[in-house]
Design a protein around this motif. Structure first.
Motif, mmCIF file in Angstrom:
data_model
loop_
_atom_site.group_PDB
_atom_site.id
_atom_site.type_symbol
_atom_site.label_atom_id
_atom_site.label_comp_id
_atom_site.label_asym_id
_atom_site.label_seq_id
_atom_site.Cartn_x
_atom_site.Cartn_y
_atom_site.Cartn_z
ATOM 1 N N GLY A 68 30.352 36.280 39.260
ATOM 2 C CA GLY A 68 30.664 35.780 40.593
ATOM 3 C C GLY A 68 31.073 34.326 40.688
ATOM 4 N N LEU A 69 30.842 33.513 39.638
ATOM 5 C CA LEU A 69 31.103 32.082 39.774
ATOM 6 C C LEU A 69 32.573 31.713 39.599
ATOM 7 N N LEU A 70 33.236 32.216 38.560
ATOM 8 C CA LEU A 70 34.619 31.792 38.317
ATOM 9 C C LEU A 70 35.569 32.188 39.448
ATOM 10 N N PRO A 71 35.471 33.391 40.035
ATOM 11 C CA PRO A 71 36.349 33.686 41.173
ATOM 12 C C PRO A 71 36.182 32.668 42.308
ATOM 13 N N HIS A 72 34.946 32.225 42.536
ATOM 14 C CA HIS A 72 34.698 31.208 43.564
ATOM 15 C C HIS A 72 35.400 29.901 43.195
ATOM 16 N N LEU A 73 35.301 29.488 41.932
ATOM 17 C CA LEU A 73 35.907 28.229 41.503
ATOM 18 C C LEU A 73 37.426 28.289 41.533
ATOM 19 N N LEU A 74 37.993 29.465 41.286
ATOM 20 C CA LEU A 74 39.448 29.620 41.274
ATOM 21 C C LEU A 74 40.011 29.914 42.659
ATOM 22 N N GLY A 75 39.150 30.296 43.599
ATOM 23 C CA GLY A 75 39.620 30.641 44.931
ATOM 24 C C GLY A 75 40.431 31.913 44.962
ATOM 25 N N LEU A 76 40.064 32.872 44.110
ATOM 26 C CA LEU A 76 40.807 34.120 43.997
ATOM 27 C C LEU A 76 39.826 35.273 43.865
ATOM 28 N N PRO A 77 39.997 36.352 44.636
ATOM 29 C CA PRO A 77 39.097 37.497 44.488
ATOM 30 C C PRO A 77 39.112 38.047 43.065
ATOM 31 N N ALA A 78 37.948 38.338 42.531
ATOM 32 C CA ALA A 78 37.850 38.839 41.159
ATOM 33 C C ALA A 78 38.606 40.140 40.971
ATOM 34 N N ALA A 79 38.686 40.961 42.004
ATOM 35 C CA ALA A 79 39.373 42.249 41.889
ATOM 36 C C ALA A 79 40.844 42.080 41.534
ATOM 37 N N HIS A 80 41.438 40.932 41.895
ATOM 38 C CA HIS A 80 42.848 40.695 41.568
ATOM 39 C C HIS A 80 43.067 40.519 40.062
ATOM 40 N N LEU A 81 41.990 40.256 39.325
ATOM 41 C CA LEU A 81 42.105 40.013 37.881
ATOM 42 C C LEU A 81 41.411 41.091 37.060
ATOM 43 N N VAL A 154 25.584 48.147 53.479
ATOM 44 C CA VAL A 154 26.095 48.631 52.195
ATOM 45 C C VAL A 154 27.591 48.365 52.091
ATOM 46 N N ARG A 155 28.306 48.538 53.196
ATOM 47 C CA ARG A 155 29.757 48.293 53.185
ATOM 48 C C ARG A 155 30.058 46.813 52.946
ATOM 49 N N SER A 156 29.295 45.919 53.590
ATOM 50 C CA SER A 156 29.511 44.477 53.388
ATOM 51 C C SER A 156 29.162 44.071 51.962
ATOM 52 N N LEU A 157 28.113 44.659 51.421
ATOM 53 C CA LEU A 157 27.747 44.372 50.038
ATOM 54 C C LEU A 157 28.858 44.810 49.092
ATOM 55 N N HIS A 158 29.472 45.948 49.373
ATOM 56 C CA HIS A 158 30.573 46.421 48.517
ATOM 57 C C HIS A 158 31.748 45.463 48.584
ATOM 58 N N ARG A 159 32.070 44.968 49.778
ATOM 59 C CA ARG A 159 33.183 44.012 49.909
ATOM 60 C C ARG A 159 32.874 42.724 49.151
ATOM 61 N N LEU A 160 31.645 42.219 49.319
ATOM 62 C CA LEU A 160 31.262 40.993 48.616
ATOM 63 C C LEU A 160 31.320 41.204 47.110
ATOM 64 N N SER A 161 30.848 42.339 46.637
ATOM 65 C CA SER A 161 30.829 42.625 45.203
ATOM 66 C C SER A 161 32.237 42.723 44.637
ATOM 67 N N THR A 162 33.114 43.407 45.354
ATOM 68 C CA THR A 162 34.497 43.545 44.883
ATOM 69 C C THR A 162 35.183 42.182 44.815
ATOM 70 N N ARG A 163 34.921 41.347 45.807
ATOM 71 C CA ARG A 163 35.527 40.010 45.836
ATOM 72 C C ARG A 163 34.956 39.109 44.746
ATOM 73 N N SER A 164 33.646 39.181 44.533
ATOM 74 C CA SER A 164 32.981 38.238 43.634
ATOM 75 C C SER A 164 32.887 38.709 42.194
ATOM 76 N N PHE A 165 32.768 40.023 41.990
ATOM 77 C CA PHE A 165 32.555 40.565 40.646
ATOM 78 C C PHE A 165 33.728 41.395 40.135
ATOM 79 N N GLY A 166 34.608 41.830 41.029
ATOM 80 C CA GLY A 166 35.772 42.597 40.595
ATOM 81 C C GLY A 166 35.639 44.082 40.785
ATOM 82 N N TYR A 167 34.455 44.550 41.137
ATOM 83 C CA TYR A 167 34.217 45.976 41.374
ATOM 84 C C TYR A 167 32.970 46.130 42.228
ATOM 85 N N GLY A 168 32.684 47.354 42.629
ATOM 86 C CA GLY A 168 31.568 47.596 43.523
ATOM 87 C C GLY A 168 30.218 47.354 42.869
ATOM 88 N N PRO A 169 29.162 47.262 43.676
ATOM 89 C CA PRO A 169 27.834 46.963 43.147
ATOM 90 C C PRO A 169 27.294 48.032 42.203
#
Length: 242
Positions: A68-81, A154-169
């Motif tokens: 979750g840290l590098l997507p925050h530092l890059l300003g890009l959702p992890a799912a894009h990578l 659960v839906r908000s957690l899934h969105r946060l996870s996809t954005r921060s980790f690249g996939y669902g929880p």
């Protein structure tokens, strides 16, 4: 050849050095890396499957960030990578990337850590819910319980996870749980005990999950870890670029 050590500058990050003399695979670990080779710097996105690497005598240097840290530092959702290796300049622009591109090998580790610290200063601290969710998933909490603990639906957690980790929880939980199982196995803990400690229904469940995530039975991961412990650490968490 592989070695790593904790970053003294970026919280939770790990500096690693690698030179591969044979083909191999990097297993999913929930993390993202900055990777230097021959002056070029790539962003290694979050993997959902083993990433094949080729043999090369060219040394590589990396900084592996906690989930979750590098997507925050890059300003890009992890799912894009997800499942990608992308030039850093393509993510944040050539001017920003110039601080770590084109450097000599001896200067890379310090430059990566300085880069990470400066981006953290510029972007501000990450959402603490991201770290809390990753910790709970790593320790075996089910998705519904993580949602309750983080006060998210659960839906908000899934969105946060996809954005921060690249996939669902659920996917992240499976990857982190298998990592924990590998760590226990590397200490000599029996597979049946590993399965119980990590919350698998039984040893057969552990084997099935290992095959699903890595394409290998858990016994093969255990043996690889055992072989690596007799020489150098198993680089299952490093995002080496092919």
């Amino acid at each position: 050849m592989y070695n790593e050590y904790p970053s003294s500058v970026v919280p939770g990050a790990t500096v690693w050095h690698s030179a591969r003399t044979s083909f191999g695979e990097v297993l999913p670990d929930g993390c993202m890396d900055l990777v230097w080779r021959d002056g070029d710097v790539m962003v290694a996105g979050p993997d959902t499957r083993p990433f094949t690497v080729t043999a090369s005598s060219a040394p590589q240097v990396g900084l592996r960030f906690p989930p979750g840290l590098l997507p925050h530092l890059l300003g890009l959702p992890a799912a894009h990578l997800r499942n990608l290796r992308v030039p850093l300049a393509d993510v944040i622009g050539g001017r920003e990337a110039a601080r770590v591109v084109g450097l000599d090998q001896a200067d890379v580790a310090d430059a990566f850590e300085t880069f990470g610290r400066s981006r953290l200063t510029a972007m501000g601290p990450p959402d603490p819910v991201v770290g809390a969710a990753a910790h709970l998933l790593r320790t075996g909490s089910v998705v519904a319980d993580v949602a309750i603990a983080t006060r998210l639906s659960v839906r908000s957690l899934h969105r946060l996870s996809t954005r921060s980790f690249g996939y669902g929880p659920k996917t992240l939980a499976g990857i982190l749980r298998l990592q924990r199982a590998q760590d226990l196995a590397s200490r000599g803990v029996a597979s049946a005990v590993v399965a119980a400690e990590c919350g698998y229904a039984d040893q057969a469940h552990l084997i099935r999950e290992s095959r699903r995530i890595t394409g290998r039975p858990f016994g093969a991961l255990r043996q690889a870890g055992s072989d690596a412990n007799r020489s150098t650490p198993l680089p299952s968490g490093s995002a080496t670029v092919a």
